[in-house]
Enzyme design. Structure first.
Site, PDB file in Angstrom:
ATOM      1  N   GLY A 191      40.836   0.869 -10.250  1.00  0.00           N
ATOM      2  CA  GLY A 191      41.748   1.796 -10.899  1.00  0.00           C
ATOM      3  C   GLY A 191      41.982   1.476 -12.359  1.00  0.00           C
ATOM      4  O   GLY A 191      41.385   0.553 -12.936  1.00  0.00           O
ATOM      5  N   HIS A 229      21.649  35.907  -5.037  1.00  0.00           N
ATOM      6  CA  HIS A 229      20.769  35.217  -4.089  1.00  0.00           C
ATOM      7  C   HIS A 229      19.429  34.968  -4.755  1.00  0.00           C
ATOM      8  O   HIS A 229      18.903  35.841  -5.433  1.00  0.00           O
ATOM      9  CB  HIS A 229      20.576  36.079  -2.845  1.00  0.00           C
ATOM     10  CG  HIS A 229      19.568  35.514  -1.885  1.00  0.00           C
ATOM     11  ND1 HIS A 229      19.868  34.487  -1.015  1.00  0.00           N
ATOM     12  CD2 HIS A 229      18.264  35.829  -1.686  1.00  0.00           C
ATOM     13  CE1 HIS A 229      18.796  34.192  -0.301  1.00  0.00           C
ATOM     14  NE2 HIS A 229      17.811  34.992  -0.691  1.00  0.00           N
TER      15      HIS A 229
END
Length: 462
Positions: free
Chosen positions: A268, A441
């Protein structure tokens, strides 16, 4: 003494965006930055260089595993590590110089050096003091470590050191299975390192939807990463030519050791505010050491604002950018705002992971009635053509209103696909709205539509 409408301290994503927007809105603006280049951690030693190495190592993976399947034959490429680092550095230079150009274009003054705030309305840099009606702290964050682990940037490194190792390690131990640890761990795994990831919690990527996290872990394991959860690291010791990590398994309190050429500490980050003089000013902090702010990013000191990693919230560059724009608009008399419910997060591994909004775990915990629409990339023609059919799209919608509450994607281009869901959520769209929107598509984005369809009468291709 130079005088400005606003001085921003820090030129990372939050700071430089805030500075540019302030200037665009007619405010006389300066930005203080002590690095030799603009862009902060993100552009210099964070987001941008890590993505360069992720891209390069992914191309290597493709050449080793998929090129021949497509009829692309030839000698396997060799890794020139120094050239790869040079490529990374060139990417950094292009981006940081770009910010410098934008400062000049928008007439933002770059005050070079490290800032101190001696009193409200004043910023001292070196021997010069500048006056400002408003000051914005955008100083970002720095790597955090854990007790028993001291970073030396040689054998035991932070993410900064991991981006410039002198050579590719044969064995790498990563402490922490969050975004940084898994991204850099995957880079070195693709480059041939034996990677072991140690995580204190029982799940990788804390905060991620648990179903996505389980599938993600499985895919990383197939890629060769050894991930040990429930591992409490006790120490990391730098020996003569290697490092040794000692950890205890929480399930049985047994002690284990693992040796490595390099240890990456990815536990972190913490706010970077040293040297600003916040204590003397009486700036209120949160219990976690962040600068406390109100909903308008005002600190406890009049005329002093703070944004980004220095305040509460996810430590994300784009969150800081949005806050920077919001503060600029507030200072210009507008109504700046950030919708914290719609901030995406992305892990740039291969496959990528992206998420926005609620997780299924959080919805269960809150007791909210919801429905789930899922679609596997195995049913997506474009993904299969790309050898990238691992993973799925998961959309969470309110059980009664069908309003989209969250979405989680594990798969190809997840970091790009998540944004149409962000736009939908920003405008309060339902899953049906998304399902009824025509998608080109063949594209990977069709998987998003199919998941939305699955929230209703059902997906077509599953």
């Amino acid at each position: 003494m130079a005088s400005y409408d606003v001085i921003i301290i820090g030129a990372g994503p939050g700071g430089y965006v805030c500075a540019i927007r302030c200037a665009q809105l007619g405010l006389k603006t300066a930005c203080v930055e002590g690095r030799e280049t603009l862009g902060g951690t993100c552009l210099n030693v964070g987001c941008i260089p890590s993505k360069a190495l992720l891209h390069a190592s992914h191309q290597l993976h493709e050449s080793q595993h998929n090129f021949e399947k497509m009829g692309l034959k030839g000698a396997p490429p060799k890794v020139d590590w120094q050239q790869m680092l040079a490529y990374k550095d060139e990417v950094i230079a292009q981006n940081t110089k770009g910010i410098e150009f934008l400062f000049k274009k928008n007439k933002v003054d770059w005050i070079k050096g490290w800032a101190t705030i001696p009193e409200p309305g004043l910023v001292t840099v070196g021997d010069e003091t500048h006056k400002a009606k408003n000051i914005v702290i955008a100083t970002g964050s720095e790597p955090a470590t854990i007790p028993g682990v001291e970073i030396d940037e040689k054998l035991i490194v932070s993410s900064t050191g991991a981006l410039s190792l002198p050579k590719i390690p044969k064995k790498l131990v990563v402490i922490g299975a969050g975004v940084i640890g898994l991204e850099l761990g995957s880079v070195y795994a693709r480059l041939g390192a034996q990677v072991t990831v140690l995580e204190y919690l029982d799940q990788i990527t804390p905060g991620l939807d648990s179903e996505i996290a389980r599938s993600f872990r499985s895919l990383l394991k197939k890629q060769g990463l050894e991930i040990i959860t429930g591992a409490a690291v006790q120490s990391a010791e730098a020996l003569r030519t290697k490092a040794r990590v000692t950890y205890r398994l929480r399930k049985d309190d047994s002690e284990h050791q693992v040796d490595a050429d390099t240890v990456l500490v990815a536990t972190g980050r913490k706010p970077f505010t040293q040297g600003l003089g916040l204590d003397a000013l009486g700036v209120a902090l949160t219990q976690h050491g962040q600068i406390a702010t109100d909903p308008h990013y005002r600190t406890s000191v009049p005329g002093l604002y703070a944004i980004g990693d220095a305040i509460e919230g996810p430590m994300l560059a784009h969150k800081a950018e949005d806050e920077g724009m919001a503060v600029a608009e507030i200072l210009a008399g507008q109504k700046g705002h950030v919708n914290y419910a719609v901030i995406p997060g992305v892990i740039y591994t291969a496959p990528e992971v992206a998420a926005v909004g609620a997780t299924e775990d959080s919805l269960k915990e809150s007791g909210r009635a919801y429905k789930v629409g899922k679609f596997s990339f195995m049913g997506n023609g474009r993904a299969k053509a790309m050898f990238a059919a691992d993973g799925f799209v998961k959309i969470l919608a309110d059980a009664q209103t069908d309003r989209i509450l969250g979405a989680h994607i594990l798969g190809p281009n997840a970091g790009e696909l998540i944004h149409e869901i962000c736009v939908a959520m920003e405008f309060g769209a339902s899953a049906e709205d998304l399902a009824r929107t025509c998608h080109a598509h063949p594209t990977c984005s069709e998987a998003v539509r199919e998941a939305a369809l699955a929230c209703g009468d059902g997906a077509i291709h599953s």
